[in-house]
Design an enzyme around this catalytic site. Sequence first.
Site, short mmCIF file in Angstrom:
data_model
loop_
_atom_site.label_atom_id
_atom_site.label_comp_id
_atom_site.label_asym_id
_atom_site.label_seq_id
_atom_site.Cartn_x
_atom_site.Cartn_y
_atom_site.Cartn_z
N ASN A 134 0.41 -10.52 8.97
CA ASN A 134 0.11 -9.20 8.42
C ASN A 134 -1.35 -8.78 8.64
OD1 ASN A 134 0.71 -6.83 7.13
ND2 ASN A 134 1.20 -7.77 5.14
N HIS A 179 11.41 -8.64 -7.07
CA HIS A 179 10.08 -8.17 -7.46
C HIS A 179 10.13 -6.96 -8.38
CE1 HIS A 179 7.26 -10.29 -4.64
NE2 HIS A 179 8.44 -10.76 -4.33
N ARG A 209 10.09 -11.81 -10.35
CA ARG A 209 8.64 -11.82 -10.43
C ARG A 209 8.20 -10.53 -11.10
NH1 ARG A 209 4.18 -11.36 -5.54
NH2 ARG A 209 4.28 -9.16 -6.10
N TYR A 251 -2.89 -5.51 -7.60
CA TYR A 251 -2.00 -6.18 -6.66
C TYR A 251 -0.58 -6.22 -7.22
CZ TYR A 251 0.90 -9.58 -4.55
OH TYR A 251 2.00 -10.15 -3.97
N ASP A 290 2.52 -13.66 -9.95
CA ASP A 290 1.61 -13.95 -8.83
C ASP A 290 0.20 -13.47 -9.18
OD1 ASP A 290 0.39 -14.43 -6.40
OD2 ASP A 290 1.86 -13.32 -5.20
N HIS A 332 -2.33 -13.98 -7.18
CA HIS A 332 -2.85 -13.58 -5.88
C HIS A 332 -4.32 -13.98 -5.69
CE1 HIS A 332 -2.45 -11.07 -2.17
NE2 HIS A 332 -1.20 -11.42 -2.33
N GLU A 358 1.87 -18.23 -9.69
CA GLU A 358 1.62 -18.38 -8.25
C GLU A 358 0.16 -18.09 -7.88
OE1 GLU A 358 4.25 -15.90 -6.00
OE2 GLU A 358 2.93 -15.86 -4.26
N GLU A 403 1.34 -19.78 0.17
CA GLU A 403 1.88 -18.84 1.15
C GLU A 403 0.92 -18.60 2.32
OE1 GLU A 403 2.49 -15.44 -1.48
OE2 GLU A 403 0.88 -14.38 -0.47
N ARG A 452 4.62 -23.23 -1.38
CA ARG A 452 5.10 -21.93 -0.90
C ARG A 452 4.89 -21.72 0.60
NH1 ARG A 452 6.70 -17.74 -2.78
NH2 ARG A 452 5.15 -16.23 -2.12
N HIS A 501 7.54 -18.38 0.87
CA HIS A 501 7.10 -16.99 0.92
C HIS A 501 8.19 -16.17 1.62
CE1 HIS A 501 3.72 -14.12 2.55
NE2 HIS A 501 4.19 -13.67 1.41
N ASP A 503 6.61 -8.55 5.02
CA ASP A 503 5.91 -8.75 6.29
C ASP A 503 6.46 -9.96 7.05
OD1 ASP A 503 4.41 -9.60 3.83
OD2 ASP A 503 3.28 -10.78 5.26
N GLU A 550 11.61 -16.56 -2.17
CA GLU A 550 11.20 -15.18 -2.42
C GLU A 550 12.01 -14.23 -1.53
OE1 GLU A 550 7.14 -14.27 -1.28
OE2 GLU A 550 7.06 -12.57 -2.64
N TRP A 578 -8.70 -10.47 -2.28
CA TRP A 578 -7.54 -9.59 -2.51
C TRP A 578 -6.31 -10.45 -2.77
CZ3 TRP A 578 -2.80 -8.86 0.08
CH2 TRP A 578 -1.98 -7.89 -0.55
O1 EZ4 Z 1 0.50 -10.36 -0.46
O2 EZ4 Z 1 3.00 -10.98 1.99
O3 EZ4 Z 1 4.09 -13.45 -3.00
N1 EZ4 Z 1 3.94 -12.57 -2.21
C1 EZ4 Z 1 2.78 -12.09 -1.81
C2 EZ4 Z 1 2.80 -10.99 -0.78
C3 EZ4 Z 1 1.56 -11.04 0.12
C4 EZ4 Z 1 1.85 -10.40 1.45
C5 EZ4 Z 1 0.65 -10.56 2.39
O4 EZ4 Z 1 0.98 -10.25 3.69
O5 EZ4 Z 1 1.75 -12.52 -2.27
O6 EZ4 Z 1 2.89 -9.74 -1.41
CO CO Z 2 2.11 -14.36 -3.31
#
Ligand code: EZ4
Ligand code: CO
Length: 402
Positions: free
Chosen positions: A37, A122, A147, A159, A210, A212, A236, A262, A283, A312, A316, A339, A402
């Site tokens: 991605n 999600h 999630r 996010y 998540d 993130h 996560e 991931e 993951r 994961h 993407d 996922e 991010w």
């Molecule tokens: O941010 O796949 O758990 N899933 C994630 C995704 C990632 C994207 C990044 O390309 O964290 O939403």
């Molecule tokens: Co994630």
Amino acid sequence: MKITDAKMMVSSPGRNFVTLKVSTDEGIFGLGDATLNGRELAVASCLHDHLIPCLIGRDPFQSEDIWQYFYRGAYWRRGPVTMTAIAAIDMALWDIKGKAFRTPVYNLLGGKSRDAVLVYGHANGRDVEETGDEVAKYISLGYKAIRAQTGIPGLPSTYGVAKDKMYYEPAEKGLPPENSWSTEKYLLHIPKLFESLRVKFGDEIHLLHDVHHRLTPIEAARLGKSLEPYHLFWLEDAVTAELQEGFRIVRQHTTTPLALGEVFNSIWDAHILITEQLIDHIRMTIVHSGGITHLKKVASLAEFYHLRTGCHGATDLSPVSMAAALHFDMAINNFGIQEYMMHTKNTDEVFPHAYSFKDGFLYPGDGPGFGVDYDESLAARFPYQRAYLPVNRKEDGTMFNW
Ligand code: EZ4
Ligand code: CO
């Protein structure tokens, strides 16, 4: 059998995908996903300019030797671009083998270890109320695991909170968008989300979250502790994991199950996490971790240390990746959960596929190979469009994760 041609194809049917098609002298072809991605063209060049010329003429049955040729045989190892390119080749070879033996790939990996693959969907909303409505929607669609992400009061963007609820897509066309972040606001708010979800939906539904990569180990420990009453299936990516040892701190403080990986590309991102039992779910996924050949070794090591998988599976990852993951998930003993985000209609049309969703589970289908095709003429109608994942700043402007 000999590889006669390998073609790298870039298209954007809803989002950018890089797809590898490996052809043989017996008319069988295999597909691999090479999508990274926001860095799609780097992998495309790695394949087209560097790896594909070394692939032509090889025997596609020798997937282990070919994997070692591109990994061990290269002086410059690892990294997301290289490991995604190797993964695409590896996937295509397993697809070819399945087609040559007229059997689903899971049969080449040990056969079915279960009837179907448990997936999580999600749910996300701008606030706790809206996230609750989305959780209800996923329950009504049959999901057993969900999630949950929510907007944070006082922050303009968060996010995991999507504009389009069914097709979550964090990448945006043009240059990277900028998000903003406050750890303090986040830590105060998230326990309220899960308290509300348990009151509304009871104890049975599996809930996941998540982070993130936004917390330090001690902050993650605080969050994990505060979420213990709501018994998450997993928390996560609580902390960025370049420093694997950091998870010792998280682990000492909380019994909330932890999932990670991931963004990992090889076992060398996870060996301490696994052998010290610092996490519960790994993951890592086929497309970004060197393909089936490498991931089955990682899963086998993890099995001995009480870890289960949780590949994961965001949008993407193309349907080729999703199918490869499902065949893998079916076959290994220490599968945990998969996922799953629905792709858009355009994506599904460019990648016709055999897998299907029913009552919270995915079924890979029982056709040969992965059971995924690529409609090249339709794909040609969707050319590459530059797109990036967002970047993230703290409220005072400091660059952050991010
Ligand atoms: O941010 O796949 O758990 N899933 C994630 C995704 C990632 C994207 C990044 O390309 O964290 O939403
Ligand atoms: Co994630």
